[in-house]
Each structure stands twice: as structure tokens, then as C-alpha cells.
Write a protein that holds these residues in place. Sequence first.
Motif, PDB file in Angstrom:
ATOM      1  N   GLY A  77      24.621 -37.003 -38.665  1.00  0.00           N
ATOM      2  CA  GLY A  77      25.011 -35.587 -38.679  1.00  0.00           C
ATOM      3  C   GLY A  77      23.815 -34.652 -38.790  1.00  0.00           C
ATOM      4  O   GLY A  77      23.740 -33.630 -38.093  1.00  0.00           O
ATOM      5  N   ASP A 120      21.872 -34.726 -35.494  1.00  0.00           N
ATOM      6  CA  ASP A 120      22.630 -33.960 -34.484  1.00  0.00           C
ATOM      7  C   ASP A 120      22.379 -32.460 -34.654  1.00  0.00           C
ATOM      8  O   ASP A 120      22.149 -31.745 -33.685  1.00  0.00           O
ATOM      9  N   ALA A 121      22.418 -32.010 -35.910  1.00  0.00           N
ATOM     10  CA  ALA A 121      22.245 -30.576 -36.180  1.00  0.00           C
ATOM     11  C   ALA A 121      20.832 -30.114 -35.824  1.00  0.00           C
ATOM     12  O   ALA A 121      20.649 -29.041 -35.244  1.00  0.00           O
ATOM     13  N   ARG A 175      20.613 -29.966 -32.026  1.00  0.00           N
ATOM     14  CA  ARG A 175      21.321 -28.783 -31.516  1.00  0.00           C
ATOM     15  C   ARG A 175      20.471 -27.527 -31.686  1.00  0.00           C
ATOM     16  O   ARG A 175      20.335 -26.710 -30.776  1.00  0.00           O
ATOM     17  N   ASN A 176      19.869 -27.408 -32.855  1.00  0.00           N
ATOM     18  CA  ASN A 176      19.030 -26.241 -33.133  1.00  0.00           C
ATOM     19  C   ASN A 176      17.840 -26.182 -32.167  1.00  0.00           C
ATOM     20  O   ASN A 176      17.522 -25.128 -31.611  1.00  0.00           O
TER      21      ASN A 176
END
Length: 474
Positions: free
Chosen positions: A229, A232-233, A236-237
Amino acid sequence: MKTYIGKIHLKWCKNCNIPLLGRVCEVCGSKAEEVELTPPGDPRLGFQYDIDFINKIIEEEFGAKNVLNGKIILLNKLPGNEEAYEVIVDGEVKYLIYFDENKERWKIKLKLNGARDLIEKGAYKKIIKIKNDVVEVLKNRKGSVLRPGIVEFTDDIEERDDVIIVDENNRVVGVGLATVSSEEIKNMEKGRVVKVRFFIKDDEENYEIRKVYDSLEEAFDLMVKANKGVIDAFERNALGFIKNTYERIKKPVMVAFSGGKDSLTTLILTLKALGKDIDVIFIDTGLEFEETLKNVEDVEKHYGIKIIKLKGENFWKKVKEYGIPARDYRWCSEICKLEPLKRFIEENYEDDVLAFVGVRKYESFNRATKKRVHRNTYIKKQINALPIFHWSTLHVWIYLLREKAPYNKLYEKGFDRIGCFMCPAMEMGEMDKIKREFPELWEKWERVLREYAEKHNLGEEWIKKGLWRWRHKL
Ligand SMILES: [Zn+2]
């Protein structure tokens, strides 16, 4: 200064025995526990080479075998002149390894739980047994072990060795530095034998044996899952940042690939965000490792891209003209690295070029003060943008492992900085590693040094003790 870089919060799942970036383990749900590190603290991931290397130091000193096998270790480089690392294993710093410049070899310092592991694994060297009533005296405070307090000692202790202190029941009670050798202890009746570094306390932290994996790969796989998680974050950023910056600036895009983990991560992210219509550039300084040149090819194949290779002025020719590069005389980075890139940019882009660069704030204070998008000071047409500015080394490694990215094999040989095989910024421990792993490359460099030393009457010390790293004033 430290507050500006920001402290890295390294955490651990004590149940799965793996490092965590977030608050909970995404595999078992356990709450992450904080790992205490010496700041700034951007530890790198240990590979099997590092594990074998530290195992060997431990075995030579204490006789315990394969202490770190099947566990994830992280290495936290300490600030200072000497090359030294905290070894994080089982979610805590258990050892410190450092290159002893006088003895010209790697040595180890113990913490209490590290010493307990060694006894668990059959350590039988550099041990001092003290009387139980002396334990009571030394408890809760540091001090010295004096000769009359000693029951037994092994015969392999040298002055300034780290030793394990046990009580009469063979329980580890302390660790410290021997101030005399075994030979001297034999002939002493009084006086100090060990300067204690850590000793047990009444409110002692508990010691538990942590999970061991069948292989490091298995542990790495779990680490990737346990941090999914968070990674992933971060991805994405970074992808959002790359797209937005491109939309805003609308210039040709370039990624400078060095063969290192940070530029590889940046390249992967840029390809994901913008596709293959970008220029990827590699600058060959003439001082590259074979592994790095091979990595450039691997990356081209893996991602189906063509990397533009630029060559600087030939270092080996220029060194005759400019002399030995030094920390206070770094002509090489300008001539062999910056110049060719500057020329390429001048010739190939009409005006500005948007360069995605793998700079991270945790690398140094100098870098931490940079803005995430800024104009390059040396090459005016180059606008730098930093997608992984906020990533720690561990974020980068977990991402590369997850992506099954073709990273440079030098990382599996104990290198944490990929660049020229020889650089005046290197420390003695790093040079020692290159001498060991790449003797023919180092010999090539030593020939240049020797020729220069002879011409200027500098002697062997200037070469062997690394004095050439500071400018020799003619
Ligand atoms: Zn877990």
C-alpha cells in the motif's frame, strides 16, 4: 540541519521480521515498531554479499557461524570520516562495523542483543567471564571490569578488541572494549581489563529469537507484500508529479541514467507516466565498471528503449595533463561528466529540456534544500524535476524488487554508490572493497598514482594511505 532533511522513520514487523515503511504490516496486520537509528539514517538494503561479509567478520572475531543468514539486514552509514555502518537486524541495531584504518581491516562493535545472538550461535572467542557479585556492582551503570572480578577469559583477546562479558551462568551481561590482551591479563593482579560499553539493567528490554527465512529472496518477497500500500501510494504520487510537471512545462523530456538505483527508479516512473518518447542519456566517464555498462544494455533490452551514450574527454589522457583529481580539485567531474551532457543539450534542444532526475533529499543536506523543480545551475537550458525526492533508500529498493527491475549487479557486491570505480571522494573502506573485488581496475589506477608519486617524490604512504585524495600542491 537535521530537522530540514527530516528524520526517517524506519519501522519493523517483529512478527514477520521484516522492515516496514507504513504503520502496519500488510501481511500479518501487526503494528509497526519504530527502529532507533543514528540520524540522518537512510539505511540501505543488505544483499547476500553483505550478509556473508558480516558473517565472516563475526566468525573471525567470535567463532559464531552464519549468524545473519535468512534475515533481512539494513546498513546505516554513520556520519564521519571513518567508514562505519550500523547493522540493523531483527528490527534493532545489533552491531556496528567499521573499517579500522590502522589495522587495515573491518572490525565489529557489539550491542547486548547482538552478543546474545552470538552466544546463541556458539560463539567461543573473545569472551570474559566475571563473578556474579561483580555483575551486581556494574548493573545499571557503565564502568570497567577489573582483573580481580574475572573468573575466566579466552586466550585470543587483543588490545582494543570488542569482547562479550558473561556471568558465572554464561548469561550475557555486557559488552565492551578490551584495554589489554589475554597475554597481559594472565600476568595482571589488578587494573582495568574491559571498558564497558553496554551492561544489563534491572528494567532490561527483552530478548527474543526472531523469525529466520529459508532464503533472502523469500524474505524480500514478503517485504514487498508487507509494504504494498505504501509503495503504491508513493508510485501514484510520483506518476502524478511527472505528468503534471510535463503538462505545465511542455518541453522535450530527458532522463539521465547513471546505472544507479535512483536513476533506474526515475526512468521506470517516467516511462510509465509519459511513454517511450523521451531521451534517455548515459554518460560514460571512462571510469565505469563493466557491470554498469552491462546494466545499460540490460535496461535497454528490458524496457525496449534506446539509451543515448555520451563519452567525455578521455580521463586517462587528461590525467597526464591535469594531474591527480582530488577532493579539492575535481576537474574530472566537469571534464568527463558535465561537459559532454552540456554539449549534447546545446546541440539537441532548441531551448529548454525537462530532465527527470533521481535526486533524493535524504542523500545529503545539500540536496535536501533543493526545490522539486528547479533550473540546473551549470546547464542553463536544463530544468530538473525530482519525482523520487521524498523516497528513502528502502522505498527505492522495495519498488525495484516489486518491479523486478534489472538493477546494477554491483549492488549485490556490497556497493551502495554507483559511479566511477575510482573517485577522490571515496573512503578507505570503499577503496579496500575495490582492491578486493576489482584488483585489475585498481592496479590500473595505482600505476597512474605511482608514476605521479615517483615524479614528485611522494613515497608509498601517499598512495597506500589515500593521501592522493587531497590536492598535492606543486
Ligand atoms: Zn507482519
